[in-house]
Design a protein around this motif. Structure first.
Motif, PDB file in Angstrom:
ATOM      1  N   ILE A   1       0.851  -1.187   0.000  1.00  0.00           N
ATOM      2  CA  ILE A   1       0.000   0.000   0.000  1.00  0.00           C
ATOM      3  C   ILE A   1       0.886   1.237   0.000  1.00  0.00           C
ATOM      4  O   ILE A   1       1.688   1.438   0.915  1.00  0.00           O
ATOM      5  N   ILE A   2       0.746   2.037  -1.048  1.00  0.00           N
ATOM      6  CA  ILE A   2       1.525   3.273  -1.196  1.00  0.00           C
ATOM      7  C   ILE A   2       0.575   4.453  -1.093  1.00  0.00           C
ATOM      8  O   ILE A   2      -0.359   4.584  -1.888  1.00  0.00           O
ATOM      9  N   PHE A   3       0.801   5.319  -0.119  1.00  0.00           N
ATOM     10  CA  PHE A   3      -0.042   6.503   0.028  1.00  0.00           C
ATOM     11  C   PHE A   3       0.383   7.595  -0.944  1.00  0.00           C
ATOM     12  O   PHE A   3       1.585   7.835  -1.151  1.00  0.00           O
ATOM     13  N   LEU A   4      -0.615   8.243  -1.547  1.00  0.00           N
ATOM     14  CA  LEU A   4      -0.398   9.379  -2.429  1.00  0.00           C
ATOM     15  C   LEU A   4      -1.076  10.582  -1.783  1.00  0.00           C
ATOM     16  O   LEU A   4      -2.273  10.552  -1.529  1.00  0.00           O
ATOM     17  N   THR A   5      -0.324  11.635  -1.528  1.00  0.00           N
ATOM     18  CA  THR A   5      -0.928  12.767  -0.833  1.00  0.00           C
ATOM     19  C   THR A   5      -0.194  14.063  -1.108  1.00  0.00           C
ATOM     20  O   THR A   5       1.008  14.075  -1.366  1.00  0.00           O
ATOM     21  N   ALA A   6      -0.927  15.145  -1.038  1.00  0.00           N
ATOM     22  CA  ALA A   6      -0.340  16.480  -1.172  1.00  0.00           C
ATOM     23  C   ALA A   6       0.076  17.017   0.186  1.00  0.00           C
ATOM     24  O   ALA A   6       0.708  18.058   0.288  1.00  0.00           O
ATOM     25  N   ARG A   7      -0.293  16.303   1.259  1.00  0.00           N
ATOM     26  CA  ARG A   7      -0.014  16.784   2.603  1.00  0.00           C
ATOM     27  C   ARG A   7       1.404  16.435   3.019  1.00  0.00           C
ATOM     28  O   ARG A   7       1.874  15.328   2.820  1.00  0.00           O
ATOM     29  N   MET A   8       2.104  17.393   3.623  1.00  0.00           N
ATOM     30  CA  MET A   8       3.494  17.194   4.014  1.00  0.00           C
ATOM     31  C   MET A   8       3.660  17.106   5.530  1.00  0.00           C
ATOM     32  O   MET A   8       4.761  16.938   6.029  1.00  0.00           O
ATOM     33  N   GLU A   9       2.556  17.245   6.300  1.00  0.00           N
ATOM     34  CA  GLU A   9       2.689  17.268   7.741  1.00  0.00           C
ATOM     35  C   GLU A   9       3.200  15.932   8.272  1.00  0.00           C
ATOM     36  O   GLU A   9       2.930  14.879   7.730  1.00  0.00           O
ATOM     37  N   GLU A  10       3.935  16.012   9.362  1.00  0.00           N
ATOM     38  CA  GLU A  10       4.458  14.802  10.001  1.00  0.00           C
ATOM     39  C   GLU A  10       3.326  13.876  10.403  1.00  0.00           C
ATOM     40  O   GLU A  10       3.428  12.659  10.279  1.00  0.00           O
TER      41      GLU A  10
END
Length: 229
Positions: free
Chosen positions: A83-92
């Motif tokens: 499972i590979i997450f794709l996201t625009a979010r950079m928060e820890e």
């Protein structure tokens, strides 16, 4: 190409343009591709499609990627699915949450298709090397079986999520050797995946909760080891 034709990928994102771009590039490489536009449909599709890889957006309507990943990891047939997450979010927080629920990798948008294909290939290369390793370890009162991803503890079967299992397996394979967080990150998640050191601590805690506190010791300021006593 013939090998990739056997690999099934599920793309999950609520942005049609991203889905189409990823689908096009994956099919061009020979992957068998299915799609879903939200987390609820993703779980239903995955249960039927049995993908080898799931590309999963975090921010989606109806059900976000973190909750979706949690549900996917509860489906026995998907225990070895990447499972590979794709996201625009950079928060820890996003990254920690992703790995806490069983993600194998984490890629930020905008996604470069060629780089994504390389990351997918790297996951399978690492898995191929692991498949050549010893499949069963008997240590203390544990039998750790890499073939079935199960642990037998005094006759009781314990099942761990993939990364938790691999962490235990690696430490048990190297008993009484202390490994720092960076070493564990490199050996379990790979050098091409950026993971916070805190992720190791979370996984160690979860392993201890399931098998007991008497196996993995913390060496303060250094790291962790499988303790033979």
């Amino acid at each position: 190409m013939s090998e990739k034709q056997k690999i099934k990928v599920l793309v999950v994102d609520d942005e049609p343009d991203i889905v189409e771009i990823l689908k096009y590039n994956l099919q061009k490489e020979g992957y068998d591709v299915a799609t879903a536009e939200d987390g609820i449909k993703a779980v239903k599709t995955a249960a039927k499609f049995h993908p080898d890889v799931i590309l999963l957006d975090i921010m989606m309507p109806n059900q976000d990627g973190v909750e979706t990943c949690l549900q996917l990891r509860q489906i026995p047939e998907l225990k070895n699915t990447f499972i590979i997450f794709l996201t625009a979010r950079m928060e820890e927080y996003s990254e920690v949450a992703a790995f806490d629920v069983g993600a194998d990798d984490y890629i930020t948008k905008p996604i470069k298709p060629r780089a994504l294909m390389s990351r997918i290939s790297a996951l399978f290369r690492r898995e191929s090397k692991k498949d050549q390793e010893q499949t069963q370890i008997k240590i203390k009162d544990l039998t750790i079986d890499r073939g079935s991803y199960t642990i037998d503890k005094s006759g009781k079967t314990i099942t761990l999520p993939k990364k938790e299992f691999e962490l235990l397996y690696f430490l048990a394979k190297n008993p009484n050797i202390v490994f720092g967080r960076d070493e564990l990150l490199h050996n379990i998640w790979g050098s091409d995946v950026f993971v916070l050191a805190r992720t190791v601590d979370v996984h160690i805690r979860k392993v201890r909760e399931k098998i007991g506190e008497d196996y993995i010791s913390t060496v303060k300021g250094v790291g962790y080891k499988f303790d033979l006593g």
